[in-house]
Motif scaffolding. Structure first.
Motif, mmCIF file in Angstrom:
data_model
loop_
_atom_site.group_PDB
_atom_site.id
_atom_site.type_symbol
_atom_site.label_atom_id
_atom_site.label_comp_id
_atom_site.label_asym_id
_atom_site.label_seq_id
_atom_site.Cartn_x
_atom_site.Cartn_y
_atom_site.Cartn_z
ATOM 1 N N VAL A 32 148.301 -50.720 9.813
ATOM 2 C CA VAL A 32 147.728 -51.759 8.955
ATOM 3 C C VAL A 32 148.580 -53.019 9.074
ATOM 4 C CG1 VAL A 32 147.059 -52.347 6.598
ATOM 5 C CG2 VAL A 32 146.932 -49.969 7.363
ATOM 6 N N THR A 33 147.927 -54.117 9.385
ATOM 7 C CA THR A 33 148.687 -55.351 9.545
ATOM 8 C C THR A 33 147.911 -56.538 8.948
ATOM 9 O OG1 THR A 33 149.918 -56.665 11.168
ATOM 10 C CG2 THR A 33 147.785 -55.831 11.877
ATOM 11 N N ALA A 34 148.562 -57.708 8.922
ATOM 12 C CA ALA A 34 147.913 -58.947 8.467
ATOM 13 C C ALA A 34 148.849 -60.077 8.858
ATOM 14 C CB ALA A 34 147.701 -58.933 6.955
ATOM 15 N N ALA A 35 148.323 -61.279 8.938
ATOM 16 C CA ALA A 35 149.140 -62.441 9.303
ATOM 17 C C ALA A 35 150.279 -62.601 8.294
ATOM 18 C CB ALA A 35 148.271 -63.686 9.313
ATOM 19 N N PRO A 36 151.464 -63.013 8.750
ATOM 20 C CA PRO A 36 152.603 -63.159 7.830
ATOM 21 C C PRO A 36 152.296 -64.085 6.645
ATOM 22 C CG PRO A 36 153.321 -63.480 10.109
ATOM 23 C CD PRO A 36 151.834 -63.319 10.145
ATOM 24 N N GLU A 37 151.510 -65.152 6.891
ATOM 25 C CA GLU A 37 151.201 -66.111 5.812
ATOM 26 C C GLU A 37 150.368 -65.432 4.723
ATOM 27 O OE1 GLU A 37 150.665 -66.602 9.040
ATOM 28 O OE2 GLU A 37 152.100 -68.184 9.558
ATOM 29 N N VAL A 38 149.438 -64.588 5.162
ATOM 30 C CA VAL A 38 148.580 -63.887 4.193
ATOM 31 C C VAL A 38 149.426 -62.881 3.407
ATOM 32 C CG1 VAL A 38 146.621 -62.300 3.968
ATOM 33 C CG2 VAL A 38 146.561 -64.122 5.685
ATOM 34 N N ARG A 39 150.315 -62.196 4.112
ATOM 35 C CA ARG A 39 151.170 -61.197 3.442
ATOM 36 C C ARG A 39 152.093 -61.880 2.441
ATOM 37 N NH1 ARG A 39 154.436 -58.593 7.220
ATOM 38 N NH2 ARG A 39 153.751 -59.696 9.060
ATOM 39 N N ALA A 40 152.590 -63.062 2.808
ATOM 40 C CA ALA A 40 153.469 -63.790 1.885
ATOM 41 C C ALA A 40 152.699 -64.192 0.629
ATOM 42 C CB ALA A 40 154.055 -65.017 2.578
ATOM 43 N N GLN A 41 151.459 -64.651 0.816
ATOM 44 C CA GLN A 41 150.641 -65.031 -0.350
ATOM 45 C C GLN A 41 150.423 -63.835 -1.274
ATOM 46 O OE1 GLN A 41 147.166 -66.656 1.478
ATOM 47 N NE2 GLN A 41 148.076 -68.688 1.630
ATOM 48 N N ARG A 42 150.136 -62.686 -0.666
ATOM 49 C CA ARG A 42 149.906 -61.466 -1.465
ATOM 50 C C ARG A 42 151.164 -61.084 -2.235
ATOM 51 N NH1 ARG A 42 147.183 -57.919 3.240
ATOM 52 N NH2 ARG A 42 145.160 -58.958 3.282
ATOM 53 N N ARG A 43 152.307 -61.153 -1.542
ATOM 54 C CA ARG A 43 153.566 -60.750 -2.188
ATOM 55 C C ARG A 43 153.884 -61.679 -3.359
ATOM 56 N NH1 ARG A 43 157.390 -56.995 -0.495
ATOM 57 N NH2 ARG A 43 155.529 -55.752 -0.421
#
Ligand code: CDP
Length: 216
Positions: free
Chosen positions: A136-147
């Motif tokens: 499972v992966t996602a763009a770093p920018e999207v992951r940062a927003q989620r975090r």
């Protein structure tokens, strides 16, 4: 007629805040399987180390901290802090720490009926024989927003730029370490959640697992 026991072992790996934990929990509920968040084990070693004032720069002290795991419950609030996560990311690179945690993960994976485990090396090291593997992966920018959203919801102040730097740093450490680096396991299906809502990601994960079950 002998009916073979049905066992379903699902390995879910991926980088920080990719959605792997949410997906793993949903898969466990869907297939009625026990679930282990293996990141919590590394976080618990980090918390144990912090409590005895150990040095995260010392593999010897980090391995010693494994003995303190029994004193940390799964609901301990310190496990979910950013500090625990960042120390976990450092001490998880030590071969001695990883070796000390392998057996309990393999035992969990070996239970009758199967299990769902999520982490970084489930499909590569802990359960390479899993019935189905997801990366499972996602763009770093999207992951940062989620975090950031997750932290704010918990009442912890968070800044997007700082979190993005942390996520990139963690990716580099997890993918670049010599021992059990984060990599797509052989036979793993990639699930990119960058543009998917939670429900869509879970639906897609179930479709991928079903396709693997049907093919086996
Ligand atoms: O989701 P997040 O990256 O914040 O953390 P986690 O999944 O709770 O894992 C914390 C740290 O433990 C990660 O940064 C990884 O470096 C490490 N880890 C690992 O090396 N192997 C695993 N199977 C699980 C976690």
């Amino acid at each position: 007629m002998i009916i073979p026991a049905i066992s379903l072992l699902i390995a879910v790996d991926g980088p920080a805040a990719s959605g792997k934990g949410t997906i793993a929990r949903a898969l466990a509920a869907h297939y009625e399987l026990p679930h282990m968040d293996t990141g919590l084990l590394y976080r618990a070693v980090a918390v144990s180390l912090l409590r005895f004032g150990g040095d995260p720069g010392s593999e010897f002290e980090a391995v010693r901290a494994v003995a303190g795991l029994c004193q940390i419950g799964p609901e301990d609030p310190e496990l979910r802090t950013e500090l625990a996560g960042s120390i976990a990311s450092r001490i998880s690179a030590y071969p001695g720490v990883r070796a000390a945690l392998v057996e309990r993960q393999r035992e969990f994976a070996a239970q009758d009926g199967g299990a769902v485990l999520d982490g970084r090396d489930i499909g590569t090291v802990i359960a390479p024989h899993a019935s189905a593997k997801l990366y499972v992966t996602a763009a770093p920018e999207v992951r940062a927003q989620r975090r950031v959203a997750e932290l704010l919801e918990r009442g912890t102040p968070a800044h997007y730029e700082d979190v993005l730097i942390d996520i990139r740093g963690r990716d580099a450490r997890d993918k670049g370490r010599a021992e059990a680096p984060l990599v797509r396991a052989e036979g793993a299906d990639v699930l990119d959640t960058s543009t998917l809502a939670v429900g869509e990601a879970i639906k897609r994960a179930i479709e991928l697992i079903e396709a693997r079950i049907a093919a086996s």
